[in-house]
Structures are given as C-alpha cells and as structure tokens.
Scaffold this motif. Structure first.
Motif, PDB file in Angstrom:
ATOM      1  N   ALA A  57      41.313  45.782  43.995  1.00  0.00           N
ATOM      2  CA  ALA A  57      42.059  44.107  45.244  1.00  0.00           C
ATOM      3  C   ALA A  57      42.449  45.413  46.677  1.00  0.00           C
ATOM      4  CB  ALA A  57      42.793  43.481  45.166  1.00  0.00           C
ATOM      5  N   ASP A  58      42.788  46.576  45.999  1.00  0.00           N
ATOM      6  CA  ASP A  58      42.936  47.277  46.918  1.00  0.00           C
ATOM      7  C   ASP A  58      42.226  48.715  47.366  1.00  0.00           C
ATOM      8  OD1 ASP A  58      43.906  48.701  45.094  1.00  0.00           O
ATOM      9  OD2 ASP A  58      46.013  48.088  44.947  1.00  0.00           O
ATOM     10  N   ALA A  59      43.662  50.322  48.145  1.00  0.00           N
ATOM     11  CA  ALA A  59      42.256  50.835  48.154  1.00  0.00           C
ATOM     12  C   ALA A  59      42.058  52.167  46.438  1.00  0.00           C
ATOM     13  CB  ALA A  59      42.775  51.608  49.230  1.00  0.00           C
ATOM     14  N   GLN A  60      43.235  51.232  46.001  1.00  0.00           N
ATOM     15  CA  GLN A  60      42.582  52.032  44.341  1.00  0.00           C
ATOM     16  C   GLN A  60      41.728  52.125  43.607  1.00  0.00           C
ATOM     17  OE1 GLN A  60      44.184  51.020  40.401  1.00  0.00           O
ATOM     18  NE2 GLN A  60      46.217  51.694  41.616  1.00  0.00           N
ATOM     19  N   ARG A  61      41.355  53.798  43.397  1.00  0.00           N
ATOM     20  CA  ARG A  61      39.959  53.835  42.857  1.00  0.00           C
ATOM     21  C   ARG A  61      40.005  54.734  41.290  1.00  0.00           C
ATOM     22  NH1 ARG A  61      39.516  50.414  45.757  1.00  0.00           N
ATOM     23  NH2 ARG A  61      37.523  50.282  47.327  1.00  0.00           N
ATOM     24  N   LYS A  62      38.684  55.071  40.695  1.00  0.00           N
ATOM     25  CA  LYS A  62      38.865  55.233  39.729  1.00  0.00           C
ATOM     26  C   LYS A  62      38.091  56.451  40.125  1.00  0.00           C
ATOM     27  CE  LYS A  62      41.451  53.897  35.942  1.00  0.00           C
ATOM     28  NZ  LYS A  62      40.981  53.599  35.180  1.00  0.00           N
ATOM     29  N   HIS A  63      38.414  57.664  39.598  1.00  0.00           N
ATOM     30  CA  HIS A  63      37.025  59.096  39.797  1.00  0.00           C
ATOM     31  C   HIS A  63      37.142  59.492  38.776  1.00  0.00           C
ATOM     32  CE1 HIS A  63      35.576  62.336  41.561  1.00  0.00           C
ATOM     33  NE2 HIS A  63      36.787  63.422  41.332  1.00  0.00           N
ATOM     34  N   ASN A  64      36.250  59.757  38.019  1.00  0.00           N
ATOM     35  CA  ASN A  64      35.679  60.159  37.011  1.00  0.00           C
ATOM     36  C   ASN A  64      36.886  60.220  35.144  1.00  0.00           C
ATOM     37  OD1 ASN A  64      33.679  61.494  37.346  1.00  0.00           O
ATOM     38  ND2 ASN A  64      35.232  63.262  38.628  1.00  0.00           N
ATOM     39  N   THR A 113      47.626  43.615  38.173  1.00  0.00           N
ATOM     40  CA  THR A 113      47.164  44.880  38.123  1.00  0.00           C
ATOM     41  C   THR A 113      46.758  45.404  39.009  1.00  0.00           C
ATOM     42  OG1 THR A 113      45.577  43.373  37.491  1.00  0.00           O
ATOM     43  CG2 THR A 113      46.743  43.891  35.460  1.00  0.00           C
ATOM     44  N   GLY A 114      46.635  44.518  40.021  1.00  0.00           N
ATOM     45  CA  GLY A 114      45.370  44.875  41.635  1.00  0.00           C
ATOM     46  C   GLY A 114      43.815  45.215  40.782  1.00  0.00           C
ATOM     47  N   ASP A 115      43.559  44.132  40.044  1.00  0.00           N
ATOM     48  CA  ASP A 115      41.906  44.452  39.567  1.00  0.00           C
ATOM     49  C   ASP A 115      41.678  43.217  39.851  1.00  0.00           C
ATOM     50  OD1 ASP A 115      42.329  47.025  38.936  1.00  0.00           O
ATOM     51  OD2 ASP A 115      42.602  47.028  36.771  1.00  0.00           O
ATOM     52  N   LEU A 116      40.652  43.344  40.223  1.00  0.00           N
ATOM     53  CA  LEU A 116      39.744  41.567  40.358  1.00  0.00           C
ATOM     54  C   LEU A 116      38.809  41.108  39.298  1.00  0.00           C
ATOM     55  CD1 LEU A 116      38.798  42.076  43.961  1.00  0.00           C
ATOM     56  CD2 LEU A 116      40.584  41.026  43.374  1.00  0.00           C
ATOM     57  N   GLY A 117      38.779  40.672  39.143  1.00  0.00           N
ATOM     58  CA  GLY A 117      37.986  39.903  37.887  1.00  0.00           C
ATOM     59  C   GLY A 117      37.909  38.126  37.674  1.00  0.00           C
ATOM     60  N   ALA A 118      36.251  38.331  36.667  1.00  0.00           N
ATOM     61  CA  ALA A 118      36.064  36.577  37.087  1.00  0.00           C
ATOM     62  C   ALA A 118      35.747  36.010  34.959  1.00  0.00           C
ATOM     63  CB  ALA A 118      35.281  36.497  37.906  1.00  0.00           C
ATOM     64  N   HIS A 119      36.371  34.602  35.200  1.00  0.00           N
ATOM     65  CA  HIS A 119      36.050  34.129  33.807  1.00  0.00           C
ATOM     66  C   HIS A 119      34.055  34.476  33.982  1.00  0.00           C
ATOM     67  CE1 HIS A 119      39.944  33.412  32.530  1.00  0.00           C
ATOM     68  NE2 HIS A 119      39.788  34.007  31.891  1.00  0.00           N
ATOM     69  N   THR A 120      33.605  34.761  32.447  1.00  0.00           N
ATOM     70  CA  THR A 120      32.113  34.546  32.427  1.00  0.00           C
ATOM     71  C   THR A 120      32.505  32.867  31.807  1.00  0.00           C
ATOM     72  OG1 THR A 120      32.494  35.496  29.742  1.00  0.00           O
ATOM     73  CG2 THR A 120      32.118  36.646  32.076  1.00  0.00           C
ATOM     74  N   SER A 121      30.652  32.331  31.738  1.00  0.00           N
ATOM     75  CA  SER A 121      30.423  31.057  30.504  1.00  0.00           C
ATOM     76  C   SER A 121      31.924  31.184  29.094  1.00  0.00           C
ATOM     77  CB  SER A 121      29.440  30.488  31.172  1.00  0.00           C
ATOM     78  OG  SER A 121      28.667  31.760  29.848  1.00  0.00           O
ATOM     79  N   THR A 122      31.862  32.615  28.447  1.00  0.00           N
ATOM     80  CA  THR A 122      32.115  32.276  27.083  1.00  0.00           C
ATOM     81  C   THR A 122      33.877  32.765  27.262  1.00  0.00           C
ATOM     82  OG1 THR A 122      31.639  34.484  26.969  1.00  0.00           O
ATOM     83  CG2 THR A 122      29.984  32.768  26.363  1.00  0.00           C
ATOM     84  N   GLY A 123      34.691  32.229  28.796  1.00  0.00           N
ATOM     85  CA  GLY A 123      35.673  33.567  28.314  1.00  0.00           C
ATOM     86  C   GLY A 123      36.535  34.901  28.964  1.00  0.00           C
TER      87      GLY A 123
END
Length: 912
Positions: free
Chosen positions: A693-700, A675-685
């Motif tokens: 992870a790259d220059a792509q962004r969300k705008h509105n 996906t190129g998106d960064l994430g992390a698991h919380t304590s509940t999964g």
C-alpha cells in the motif's frame, strides 16, 4: 388494412444529419467536453481479479444475479427524486461505491449505453441510434450519498448533453493506450433496463420473452439492472453481473453483488453518512470473515514454557543427537546446551538478565548459533550484528540499541571499540566456561530479540520481539511443518533476517539437526550441492534464490521433503516446478509479526496464495476505517494475537502508528500490526497477496524502504534529489535502480556514489544501477510519482575508469557474456562486475553462461575473486595452463532414498 402514417424522417436523413454534425461546431464543442472530462483518467480501472489480466483471452463469460428488495427499490426511487436525480443515477452511485470498496480507487470510470433517440422525430423510426457514454465518478473525500448523487448528477447530465458524438470519435480524440484485451476508456458497463416488458399474446400459446446473452464477454464487467413494477409499485431491481471467467472468481463476483445490494439499502437508510462508513457486509459475510480471520486454536491450559527450556528438554532426552552440522564439524545437543550455559553464566556475571539486550557480532557459524541460545538461557534478548556490514551501519545499530554486552571474537573486538564508546565486549574464542545448568526464568512479555529493518525515515528501525511471540511461532511451525527429530534442516538465512529465527529455534525445539549453509553455498549450483550433500529434508529459501538452482534440482533432491518459500512473493512458475512430489509451503509475515503470520501448501495448478493464519493468530483484511472488506475485495492486512512485536526500539510514535488496538478481540489490551501489505480473501478463505500500500518493496528477499536509500544518496554533496525504484529486467531479475539529480555545478562520479552508498547501507540495499535524470516525475500532490520513473534515464552512469577494450579472444568472449548478463552497452577489461550492477544472483548466472561458452568450469567464487574481465581471463588462463590432463569424471548422481512423511517412524521407533 390499417392506414400507413408517413414518418417525419427516414434513417437516411439521420445519417446525413450525423455527418453534418461531425463536421460542424457541435462536434468540436462536444470533443472539447470529452477531452476535459477524461483528462488524466485512469487507463484501466483496477478490479478484484484473481490473476493479472491475461495476455490473450477466449472471452468466456459467466453471470451472477442478485435482487434489490422492493422496499429498498422504493426507497432508492424516493431518495433520487428528492435530490433531482434519476433512478439510474442512484444505481450509478451504488455501483461506483461498490467498486470503490473493491479496490478500484477514488476515480471510477464506467460506461453506459444510451438509446440516442434525443429527437422525438426518431421515436417511431426503425434503426440503430445507440451510443456509448463514459461516466467518470469522483469518490475522493468520502462523500455522503447526498453529496455523491450531486456529483453524479452533474457528470451524467453533462454526458447526456454531449451524447451525439460517436464513441469511436471520442476514443480517437482521447487516444488512450490500446490493448487487445481491454476495452478503451472504460471496462465496466452499467445498464438500467427501464423499458416496460413486451406483452405478446397469441391464442393457445404461452409466450416468455428471453433476452439472449452473447457467448463471449463484451467487457470486464457488465452490470445490468432491470426495473420491475407490480401494479405501479416498485417490485425490486433484478441485477445481473456478467464477468470474464479467466479474470474473476465466481465467489468474488457473488460477494460484489451482495455488497452492491447491501450498499443500496445502507444508502437509503443513511443518506447523510459518508459512503465509506456505510455497512457493506451482510450478516452471512460478517460470520464468514470472522471464521476466516482466526487461526486454529491452541491449548490455552498448557503451562508457559520458553523455547530455550524446550531445547534444554530435548538436550536431556537426546544428548548425543546432532544439533548443528557445519563445515567445522558437528555440535551435539549435549555440547550445545553446555556451551550455551557457559555463555549464559558469563553474561549473568556481567549483569545480564531479563530485558537486557545482548549484541552478537559473529560470523554465521556454530559459535554464533550457540551464542543466541546462551543469551536466551541468561534471560536476555539478542541483537544480531553482521561483521560484514559497513561501519556506519553497525555504529548506528550500536548507538540506537545500546546493548548491555556485545559477544564477539578477537578479530572484531578492536573494530567494535572504534565504532562505539563504552562497550562491554566478551570474546568467546576458545572459551569453555562452565555454566551452572540453570536458565533465567522469563515470561512471555520479556524481550527475546531485536532485528533491524529498512526504515522510511532514512535510518533502520529495530523491531523488538517477545518470548511469547517466539514461543507461539515455534509451536506453530513445528506442528505445521511437521518437524521431527530425524529431520535435517537447512540454516540458510542471515541472522539479521527473521527467517533465521524459525530455522534455528523450531529446529532445536523439535530435536532436529541444523545444517549451516556457508555464505558461498546460498545460490545456484553451490546451494544445490549443499542440499544434496546434506540430504536436507526441510529448507526455507527465498524465491529469488530458489530460481537460481539448476533445472534438474526438483527431481535430483528426493530427500527434500518440505520446501518453504518465504521473504517475497512466490511466482506461480516456482510452484509448478517444485510443488509436485513434495510439500511446498508459501509463508508470509513481516518481521513485526514474529516472522510468520500465514502459510499454505501450494497447489502447482493454482495461483499461489499466502494461506490462512497460523494457530493462535488473527489476520484481518481491513479498509481505511479498520472495517473488514467484503470477501474478494482488496484491503490492508492486519495481524493480531501473540505474533505482533512489542514495537520499534526508541520510536514510540512510529510504534503507536503501526501497532494499533485490535477492535475485534474480546481480550483487553490486545493489539494488531498494520502490515502495509494489501491482500484479499479467496473463495476458500485463504489470503491472496496483492502488493504494498506504500512505497516499500522487496528486492531479492530483502525488505527495501526506498526513502531510506534516497536519504543516504542525497546526503552526498553532489546529489540534490534521488528516487529509488525496484525494477524487473528482461531476464526477470530484480534490480534496484537509483535515479539522481546532480547538485548545481556537480557531475557525480558513479564509483564514488556507489562507495558512498556502500559505506552506509547493507549490501542488499545498495542500488544496482544509477541513472542521471534532469527531473523526477511528480504526481498531482507534488510527490514523486514512482510508477512514472523511466525505465532508462536521460543518461546512464558508466564506470569512470578509462575504457580499455578487450585485447584477447578470451577477454572478448568474457566481455560478451558480461554484456548480455548485465544488459550494458559495452564492457572494458578493467570494469568491475559489481560496479556495473552485478550481484550474487547475476554472478551465478554469469558463471553458468561462462562455463557454457568457454567449455570449462567457472565458479561463482572465481567471479568474486576476479571481478574484472582482465582478472578473470588471467585466472582462467592460469587454471587452463595448470591442468595438463582432463579431470576425472564426476561420480554418477544417485538418488538418496526419500523418507516420505507418511512413512516416517513413530517416536517409539526413533527412541529405539
């Protein structure tokens, strides 16, 4: 009495020595060392926080503990001695490697405490001589343990050789950006306690030595190891990690501690293997991550059924139920299927079938929605084309996708023929073609639709999705969102955006009614009115649009039982506002994963996350070597199962890069999407979204590839270089800002540059503001450093029209509001609201502010119809003149009884 031995020096002697040192050559030499050692060091070490660093902190701390076993302790001692290092250096290597795995990057800056008794004359002297040293570790290039120890040995020995300079003097010399909430230069302290424990024996008493801990956190993290021995043999390292409670989750810290111990063992066992390839997960962690990565199982024995066949079954069961509700009227399920079958029949007559691609170039109305179903009934895939998009953009899509047939109306047919040659165009105006009631048989691997998204190469890329992915999505969504036949679902998204897929097909597969929100009803008070008037029970709205609703909306929409936030990260404030008293869902998924990969019901009192995998899907968080990262550590999100699309149209190389084999699935041929998106698991999964992870962004709510826009801008002869960045202004609005360097001898006209962009880009991708800069900031590798782009350029572009100041009191009041909403220096009466950076969202805010200031209604439609100060003032004057009497009062707002999920009627009751 024992004889007192005279000390060689007193503490006063030490203070005089240090004062002389600070004024001499030693001080200058050591300052030079620290300036060079800390050149371009990161201001703050990225750490796996559960929330951003709070603006204020109470300093509350907590600890987790772990132990390096005696055999690993002994192995680490032997390894470090073999390579002429101390045990502290080995621990330093393990801690730096652990933090690197938890997202701290390749430049790891730690601090440590040093006794400061370098001169033997100080051994017996009572007093404080301690100092803090900064240790900078280079993790680049994925070194082996042996190579890393060599790097750390050089760094640590150099620090010890320059330990005399007080830490405060180093801070003053480096002068890093200061913050009241973080320690300067380093935020993680590493300490090895290797002093033998004190032995205190008194007759008749049992004495334990306890080390008191401070009541508040001294640093973000303090990692303290105690070197234990029994009969001279290593007995293990006791490690305590102290952390700030308001920044870190206890489970993440426990995971970090477990990884630290595991890496110590792996480094001892495989010192020549690159650090990045060493095992860092315990068996328990591996098992936990397998469970977290897999969504609920689906019935594998269930026979294959395409979504359009499910819809046909709904139409047979409830033919008179409303399928589409719009301003033009209501379409029942009987009419929906009849009209769709007519379109399918015409398409088959023109050779359409499985793997055919049919473009649908129609306004977002009932005809367009019926056409999508008709394409699927013909066994083909659809490509939505928005007639409002610029000719250049539509021409590229037609050329790239090469649809077999285009469905359109008489208003756009001539335009389409001018855009591409040899198009087969079928118009659907006033046709009542009768179909034969049959549906072309499709399989799960056949093409269902193609959606184009922003591309990093400067041209949009088409994502080809299969019927199998669509069927999995619809089955998951009808279940997870509990869509039922009496629901009224808002059709909000443009057909070119993937959210429209679940809105349309999940609604019809459940037999519910789809209410179309007109384009002018998708923001602010107009959106609120649509939700209220339609008694909408389920809506999917991007956070930006949700934030434009009036403050009364959450309480004034009792029928809205389920609200889905999608398209961009959901702020915590929206969850706090909307989650009480309704099901508030946060959904995540790129277009390449068939709309949605994870979702969760948000708790208004917890930071928003994106939940867990949908049924049948697999969602992994992996490092650069495609290995699972420890719980709580950041990594890239990968999506497997039936969700990943087939790939990109006519781009096999890019497809191979983004759609890769799934090494964690036992089924042959399975792929996962990177996906190129960064994430992390919380304590509940659950998965916490961390950005790109790259220059792509969300705008509105729209996915933006800055390089795509930059390529369009630099195609203009007057621009030599451009950089595009998404910025958030003082009001919290997302702004798309272009920084441009003019070609030699050119002075770009801002209006012409904007028109150039509008001719080639969808409106959502046209920059809001343009700034002239003399140079673009570059990183060490010569690429544009986007994070260093200035908030404001050397000179902001201003409209090229001749400035005419406001001439009347009304024009002055309107111009003042424009200045505030747009954050511009001055506004002339002939300046265009949208050329100054206005957009739909800011038009909503402008109309509300004008209504408040002028004490008369001002609609968003008026802003669009009269986009200059002079035009709007003239229009408002006409309205005021034509209104001789005040309007009758609006009817009282009465709540619509809300049908709670728990009180919904049974299927039998609905049928009756």
């Amino acid at each position: 009495m024992p004889e007192r031995v005279a000390l060689p020096v007193q503490y006063a002697d030490y203070t005089l020595w240090q004062r002389d040192l600070l004024d001499g050559d030693v001080s200058r030499r050591q300052l030079d060392h620290w300036r060079e050692a800390l050149r371009d060091a990161p201001e703050e070490l990225p750490l796996p926080r559960r929330v951003r660093r709070p603006a204020t902190s109470d300093g509350a701390s907590a600890t987790v503990t772990c132990q390096v076993p005696p055999d690993v302790h002994a192995g680490l001692r032997s390894l470090t001695r073999e390579h002429r290092c101390s045990l502290f250096m080995g621990l330093h290597a393990a801690v730096a490697s652990t933090l690197h795995r938890f997202g701290s990057g390749p430049d790891i800056v730690l601090g440590t405490a040093i006794a400061g008794r370098a001169d033997r004359a100080l051994d017996e002297l009572v007093g404080f001589f301690g100092n803090s040293l900064v240790l900078r570790t280079d993790m680049s290039g994925d070194p082996s343990t042996v190579e890393l120890l060599s790097r750390i040995r050089d760094v640590d020995l150099a620090a010890y050789a320059n330990q005399d300079l007080p830490f405060d003097a180093v801070v003053d010399a480096i002068d890093p950006p200061r913050s009241a909430t973080r320690h300067p230069l380093f935020q993680v302290l590493l300490v090895l306690q290797n002093t033998p424990p004190a032995q205190l024996n008194l007759p008749g008493l049992t004495i334990d030595v306890a080390t008191p801990r401070p009541g508040s956190a001294r640093f973000d993290l303090v990692i303290e190891a105690t070197d234990r021995y029994r009969d001279g043999a290593p007995a293990g390292l006791d490690i305590t990690i102290e952390y700030r409670v308001d920044s870190f989750e206890s489970d993440t810290m426990a995971s970090l501690a477990s990884t630290l111990v595991q890496l110590c063992e792996s480094m001892v066992d495989s010192p020549e293997v690159p650090i990045g390839r060493l095992p860092g997960l315990s068996a328990d962690q591996q098992s936990t991550l397998r469970d977290w990565s897999t969504g609920p199982t689906q019935d594998a024995a269930a026979p294959w059924c395409a979504v359009h066949d499910r819809i046909a079954a709904v139409a047979a069961a409830t033919p008179d139920a409303p399928a589409i509700v719009s301003a033009a009227g209501t379409v029942t399920y009987r009419e929906l299927l009849r009209r769709a079958d007519g379109i399918a029949h015409r398409l088959r007559q023109h050779g359409a079938g499985t793997e055919s691609l049919i473009a649908v170039c129609l306004p977002r109305d009932a005809d367009a929605l019926v056409s999508l179903l008709g394409v699927h009934r013909a066994g083909a895939g659809y490509l939505p084309l928005d007639p409002k998009q610029p000719d250049t953009y539509l021409a590229h899509l037609l050329q790239d996708a090469a649809p077999a047939v285009v469905l359109s109306n008489s208003l756009t047919t001539t335009r389409l023929r001018e855009l591409a040659d040899n198009l087969t165009i079928l118009t659907i105006d006033d046709t009542e073609e009768l179909g034969d009631g049959r549906s072309t048989v499709v399989g799960p691997d056949h093409l269902a639709y193609v959606l184009y998204t922003s591309g990093s190469t400067g041209r949009p890329k088409g994502v080809a999705v299969t019927f199998g992915g669509l069927a999995n999505l619809v089955a998951a969504q009808t279940s997870c969102l509990d869509i039922r036949r009496h629901d009224r679902v808002l059709q909000y998204a443009s057909l070119g955006f993937d959210a429209s897929v679940w809105e349309i097909f999940a609604t019809w597969a459940a037999g519910a009614a789809l209410h179309i929100a007109a384009d002018e009803e998708r923001l602010g008070i107009a959106l609120f009115d649509r939700l209220l008037a339609g008694a909408i029970t389920l809506a999917t709205v991007p956070p930006t649009a949700l934030a434009s609703l009036p403050s009364k909306a959450p309480a004034a929409l009792p029928a809205l039982a389920t609200l889905v936030s999608a398209g961009e990260a959901c702020p915590a404030a929206l969850a706090e506002e909307w989650a009480p008293d309704r099901t508030f869902i946060n959904a995540y998924g790129p277009t390449e994963t068939t709309v949605c990969a994870t979702l969760t019901r948000l708790d208004p009192h917890q930071p928003p996350d994106i939940g867990r995998p949908l049924p049948g899907l697999r969602v992994y968080i992996l490092d650069g070597e495609l290995r699972p990262v420890p719980p709580g550590a950041p990594g890239e999100i990968y999506v497997g199962g039936p969700a990943p699309a087939r790939g990109y149209v006519n781009q096999p190389a890019l497809t191979a890069t983004r759609f890769v084999p799934d090494p964690y699935c036992s089924l042959a041929g399975q792929r996962m999407y990177r996906t190129g998106d960064l994430g992390a698991h919380t304590s509940t999964g659950r998965v916490r979204y961390l950005g790109r992870a790259d220059a792509q962004r969300k705008h509105n709510g729209v996915r933006i590839e800055p390089t795509h826009i930059e390529a369009v801008l630099t195609s203009s002869a007057v621009i030599s270089q451009a950089a595009v960045q998404v910025r958030t202004d003082e009001q919290g609005d997302s702004r798309l800002v272009a920084y441009v360097i003019a070609a030699t001898g050119q002075r770009p006209d801002p209006m012409a540059l904007r028109q150039h962009a509008m001719a080639a880009l969808p409106s959502a991708m046209v920059p809001d503001r343009y700034f002239y800069v003399s140079a673009l900031p570059l990183s060490a590798n010569g690429k544009v450093n986007r994070s260093a782009l200035p908030e404001f350029g050397d000179q902001q572009f201003v409209p090229s029209t001749t400035h005419v100041a406001p001439r009347t009191a009304l024009e002055r009041r309107i111009a003042d509001v424009w200045t505030d909403v747009l954050r511009v220096g001055r506004v002339g009466v002939h300046d265009n609201f949208f050329d100054l950076g206005g957009n739909s969202l800011r038009a909503v805010r402008l109309s509300a502010r004008l209504a408040e200031v002028l004490r008369q209604p001002v609609s968003v439609g008026q802003v669009f119809a009269a986009p200059t100060v002079a035009q709007l003032a003239e229009q408002l004057d006409r309205v005021s003149a034509s209104t001789s009497t005040s309007a009758p009062p609006a009817p009282a707002l009465t709540p619509i009884p809300r049908l709670r999920r728990s009180a919904r009627p049974s299927a039998t009751a609905l049928a009756e």
